[in-house]
Design a protein around this motif. Structure first.
Motif, PDB file in Angstrom:
ATOM      1  N   VAL A 114       0.684  -0.964  -0.114  1.00  0.00           N
ATOM      2  CA  VAL A 114       0.034   0.091   0.181  1.00  0.00           C
ATOM      3  C   VAL A 114       1.360   1.242  -0.355  1.00  0.00           C
ATOM      4  N   PRO A 115       0.586   2.708  -0.143  1.00  0.00           N
ATOM      5  CA  PRO A 115       1.061   3.665  -0.733  1.00  0.00           C
ATOM      6  C   PRO A 115       1.765   3.622   1.123  1.00  0.00           C
ATOM      7  N   SER A 116       2.655   4.209   1.214  1.00  0.00           N
ATOM      8  CA  SER A 116       2.960   4.375   2.455  1.00  0.00           C
ATOM      9  C   SER A 116       4.056   5.721   2.669  1.00  0.00           C
ATOM     10  N   LEU A 117       3.671   6.105   3.856  1.00  0.00           N
ATOM     11  CA  LEU A 117       5.304   6.989   4.069  1.00  0.00           C
ATOM     12  C   LEU A 117       5.529   6.450   5.588  1.00  0.00           C
ATOM     13  N   ARG A 118       6.695   6.197   5.857  1.00  0.00           N
ATOM     14  CA  ARG A 118       6.938   5.744   7.280  1.00  0.00           C
ATOM     15  C   ARG A 118       8.109   7.232   7.860  1.00  0.00           C
ATOM     16  N   CYS A 119       7.900   7.274   9.286  1.00  0.00           N
ATOM     17  CA  CYS A 119       8.391   8.476   9.871  1.00  0.00           C
ATOM     18  C   CYS A 119       9.285   7.565  11.282  1.00  0.00           C
ATOM     19  N   THR A 120      10.217   8.197  11.413  1.00  0.00           N
ATOM     20  CA  THR A 120      10.668   7.235  12.826  1.00  0.00           C
ATOM     21  C   THR A 120      11.306   8.387  14.204  1.00  0.00           C
ATOM     22  N   TRP A 121      11.453   8.366  15.132  1.00  0.00           N
ATOM     23  CA  TRP A 121      11.963   8.990  16.076  1.00  0.00           C
ATOM     24  C   TRP A 121      12.424   8.285  17.178  1.00  0.00           C
ATOM     25  N   GLY A 122      13.760   8.564  17.836  1.00  0.00           N
ATOM     26  CA  GLY A 122      14.463   8.068  18.231  1.00  0.00           C
ATOM     27  C   GLY A 122      16.225   8.047  17.922  1.00  0.00           C
TER      28      GLY A 122
END
Length: 214
Positions: A114-122
């Motif tokens: 599926v069209p996705s945007l992944r973002c992480t913190w740390g």
């Protein structure tokens, strides 16, 4: 005690989740949107009859459907961005590989292309956040809702959509206290999936929602 032993056993999957923060795996690093497949051009309608005025429900569904943001910077702004920068920077460290959910059925949708945007913190450690914003079909949205509901997630209607939340406090095999959980939000054609370990501010997902539907 027997209770402590059971807690330690229940934590075994959590150790794996924390390890994903520490060691790299095949999961892509955050910050890159996966584009939707190219759509075919439909033939123009030959029916000269004007289309009927959409119902309020149809109009709301259209208003709720949005395009996938092009970058993670579009999801975090104002006080929320300042707090995250101060307390758990950086955004999108490539070493953070934790999944945005550990629910098996929801994860199947997330990994289906599926069209996705992944973002992480740390940084790679035992403390971090992983979020994926995905464009989903009504059938996929229904599958996610059923999966989270059957898994015991608490639910709440808010911000024009539906929140699902779960959290746990557990003891690791090293007798360390670990807080972890997930927050999911579904509205229109969007699913916001977030998993956090030892850092999960209440304003996090609502802040993302406010950016997606200003």
């Amino acid at each position: 005690m027997a209770v402590t032993h059971r807690t330690a056993l229940r934590f075994i999957p959590v150790v794996a989740a924390v390890a994903l923060l520490v060691t790299a795996c095949a999961t892509p690093a955050g910050g890159t949107a996966t584009p939707a497949p190219a759509e075919s051009t439909a033939s123009p309608s030959l029916d000269p009859t004007p289309s009927a005025t959409p119902s309020p429900i149809e109009s709301q569904a259209t208003d709720d459907e949005i395009s996938l943001p092009s970058s993670c910077d579009e999801l975090f702004a104002g006080d929320l961005r300042a707090t995250l920068d101060a307390e758990i920077a950086p955004l999108n460290d490539p070493g953070v590989t934790m999944y945005s959910t550990e629910n098996a059925e929801a994860l199947t949708v997330l990994e289906s292309g599926v069209p996705s945007l992944r973002c992480t913190w740390g940084t790679p450690s035992d403390r971090g956040i992983a979020t994926t914003v995905s464009i989903v079909s009504p059938a996929q949205s229904e599958l996610i809702v059923d999966a989270l509901t059957s898994s015991g997630f608490g639910s709440e209607e808010a911000s024009g959509g539906m929140y699902f939340r779960t959290s746990q406090r557990m003891l690791s095999m090293d007798e360390e206290v670990v807080d972890l959980g997930e927050t999911h939000f579904l509205r229109g054609n969007v699913w916001v999936a977030t998993r956090w370990v030892n850092y999960g501010p209440d304003a996090y997902t609502p802040g993302i929602v406010a950016q997606l539907w200003p």
